[in-house]
Design a protein around this motif. Structure first.
Motif, PDB file in Angstrom:
ATOM      1  N   SER A  55       0.821  -1.212   0.000  1.00  0.00           N
ATOM      2  CA  SER A  55       0.000   0.000   0.000  1.00  0.00           C
ATOM      3  C   SER A  55       0.856   1.264   0.000  1.00  0.00           C
ATOM      4  O   SER A  55       0.402   2.337  -0.404  1.00  0.00           O
ATOM      5  N   ALA A  58       1.309   1.774  -3.636  1.00  0.00           N
ATOM      6  CA  ALA A  58       0.096   1.603  -4.453  1.00  0.00           C
ATOM      7  C   ALA A  58      -0.447   2.935  -4.946  1.00  0.00           C
ATOM      8  O   ALA A  58      -0.901   3.049  -6.092  1.00  0.00           O
ATOM      9  N   SER A  59      -0.374   3.953  -4.095  1.00  0.00           N
ATOM     10  CA  SER A  59      -0.917   5.263  -4.465  1.00  0.00           C
ATOM     11  C   SER A  59       0.038   6.064  -5.345  1.00  0.00           C
ATOM     12  O   SER A  59      -0.341   7.098  -5.903  1.00  0.00           O
ATOM     13  N   SER A  64      -2.097   0.485 -12.316  1.00  0.00           N
ATOM     14  CA  SER A  64      -3.488   0.069 -12.102  1.00  0.00           C
ATOM     15  C   SER A  64      -4.071   0.926 -10.995  1.00  0.00           C
ATOM     16  O   SER A  64      -3.389   1.812 -10.459  1.00  0.00           O
ATOM     17  N   SER A  65      -5.303   0.647 -10.643  1.00  0.00           N
ATOM     18  CA  SER A  65      -5.885   1.353  -9.502  1.00  0.00           C
ATOM     19  C   SER A  65      -5.172   0.882  -8.234  1.00  0.00           C
ATOM     20  O   SER A  65      -4.588  -0.210  -8.196  1.00  0.00           O
ATOM     21  N   ALA A  66      -5.202   1.703  -7.201  1.00  0.00           N
ATOM     22  CA  ALA A  66      -4.515   1.362  -5.951  1.00  0.00           C
ATOM     23  C   ALA A  66      -5.063   0.077  -5.347  1.00  0.00           C
ATOM     24  O   ALA A  66      -4.322  -0.701  -4.737  1.00  0.00           O
ATOM     25  N   GLU A  67      -6.363  -0.170  -5.535  1.00  0.00           N
ATOM     26  CA  GLU A  67      -6.992  -1.367  -4.971  1.00  0.00           C
ATOM     27  C   GLU A  67      -6.456  -2.645  -5.609  1.00  0.00           C
ATOM     28  O   GLU A  67      -6.341  -3.686  -4.956  1.00  0.00           O
ATOM     29  N   LYS A  68      -6.143  -2.584  -6.886  1.00  0.00           N
ATOM     30  CA  LYS A  68      -5.654  -3.765  -7.602  1.00  0.00           C
ATOM     31  C   LYS A  68      -4.150  -3.994  -7.424  1.00  0.00           C
ATOM     32  O   LYS A  68      -3.644  -5.079  -7.731  1.00  0.00           O
ATOM     33  N   GLN A  70      -1.509  -5.133  -5.478  1.00  0.00           N
ATOM     34  CA  GLN A  70      -1.521  -5.944  -4.271  1.00  0.00           C
ATOM     35  C   GLN A  70      -0.264  -6.800  -4.115  1.00  0.00           C
ATOM     36  O   GLN A  70       0.526  -6.955  -5.043  1.00  0.00           O
ATOM     37  N   CYS A  86       4.938  -6.593  -5.396  1.00  0.00           N
ATOM     38  CA  CYS A  86       3.732  -5.762  -5.390  1.00  0.00           C
ATOM     39  C   CYS A  86       3.379  -5.482  -6.846  1.00  0.00           C
ATOM     40  O   CYS A  86       4.177  -4.893  -7.577  1.00  0.00           O
ATOM     41  N   SER A  89      -3.111  -7.088  -9.535  1.00  0.00           N
ATOM     42  CA  SER A  89      -3.680  -8.433  -9.557  1.00  0.00           C
ATOM     43  C   SER A  89      -4.443  -8.638 -10.855  1.00  0.00           C
ATOM     44  O   SER A  89      -4.915  -7.674 -11.469  1.00  0.00           O
ATOM     45  N   SER A 128      -3.969 -12.803  -6.704  1.00  0.00           N
ATOM     46  CA  SER A 128      -3.715 -12.432  -5.304  1.00  0.00           C
ATOM     47  C   SER A 128      -4.205 -13.492  -4.326  1.00  0.00           C
ATOM     48  O   SER A 128      -4.162 -13.296  -3.116  1.00  0.00           O
TER      49      SER A 128
END
Length: 226
Positions: A55, A58-59, A64-68, A70, A86, A89, A128
């Motif tokens: 995380s 991730a930002s 990809s989006s931060a949620e994906k 992983q 990292c 996914s 993931s």
């Protein structure tokens, strides 16, 4: 049921292609580390993910989006090491999963198709959740590989044939899109044929009913005359 799974697979693949999840990700490559083993339970996976702390970057990435974006623990392209990385996914189709360094992407380990005996995995699953398929980790060969007691930053110059992998992905994507379009067209044609057939049979049924009524009335008339 097999057709349903196949259709779902096509839809998922088309979604991935449209989202560009299969593209190179530098942040993922930079985060790759060689490890002795990977988690084989959800609890172990969550602990390892917490330590890796994906995380944090991730930002800051735009793969990809931060949620994906992983935590993953998967095979490398040579299938002789396991890597913590990292990365975005993605859905894996019927193979063990790898992180390809040259491609900078999580993808199918094409030399490791799953089956009912070994290695086992689902027809499609999220990268993931690789811990659910420990058979894949058993494919790793430790011959010629020297590990330190701690993890080391992974800087292998991979010569995996990434071009073949990309070509395979493109072919699969085109095939999936074409097959999906054919299925849709076939359904539309069947509906049109059904409606056309029903439309043609309706006047015939009405004509048959009229003939029957005429015959009944004629018989009644003859009965009265007699």
């Amino acid at each position: 049921m097999n057709n349903v799974h196949l259709l779902m697979g096509y839809v998922l693949l088309l979604m991935q292609l449209s989202q560009g999840i299969s593209r190179y990700c530098q942040e993922a490559v930079d985060s790759a580390e060689s490890v002795r083993s990977c988690p084989t339970s959800k609890e172990e996976w969550e602990i390892a993910a917490w330590k890796k702390n994906c995380s944090k970057i991730a930002s800051q990435q735009n793969c990809s989006s931060a949620e994906k974006f992983q935590y993953h623990c998967v095979l490398n392209g040579y299938r002789n090491e396991t890597l913590e990385v990292c990365a975005p996914s993605r859905i894996i189709f019927g193979h063990c999963v790898e992180f390809n360094l040259q491609g900078g992407v999580i993808q199918e380990q094409y030399s490791s198709p799953c089956n009912d005996t070994f290695p086992r995995c689902d027809k499609h699953y999220s990268s993931s959740t690789a811990y659910k398929y420990p058979n894949c980790y058993q494919l790793v060969s430790l011959s010629g590989i020297i590990y330190s007691k701690t993890t080391m930053k992974y800087h292998e110059t991979s010569t995996t044939d990434e071009s073949h992998s990309r070509e395979f992905q493109i072919i699969v994507g085109i095939t999936a899109g074409f097959s999906f379009a054919v299925c849709i067209c076939a359904c539309i044609i069947r509906v049109i044929r059904y409606k056309t057939k029903a439309h043609r049979e309706a006047p015939i049924n009405e004509m048959g009913g009229s003939i029957c009524v005429s015959l009944v009335e004629s018989n009644k008339a003859r009965g009265l005359s007699d």
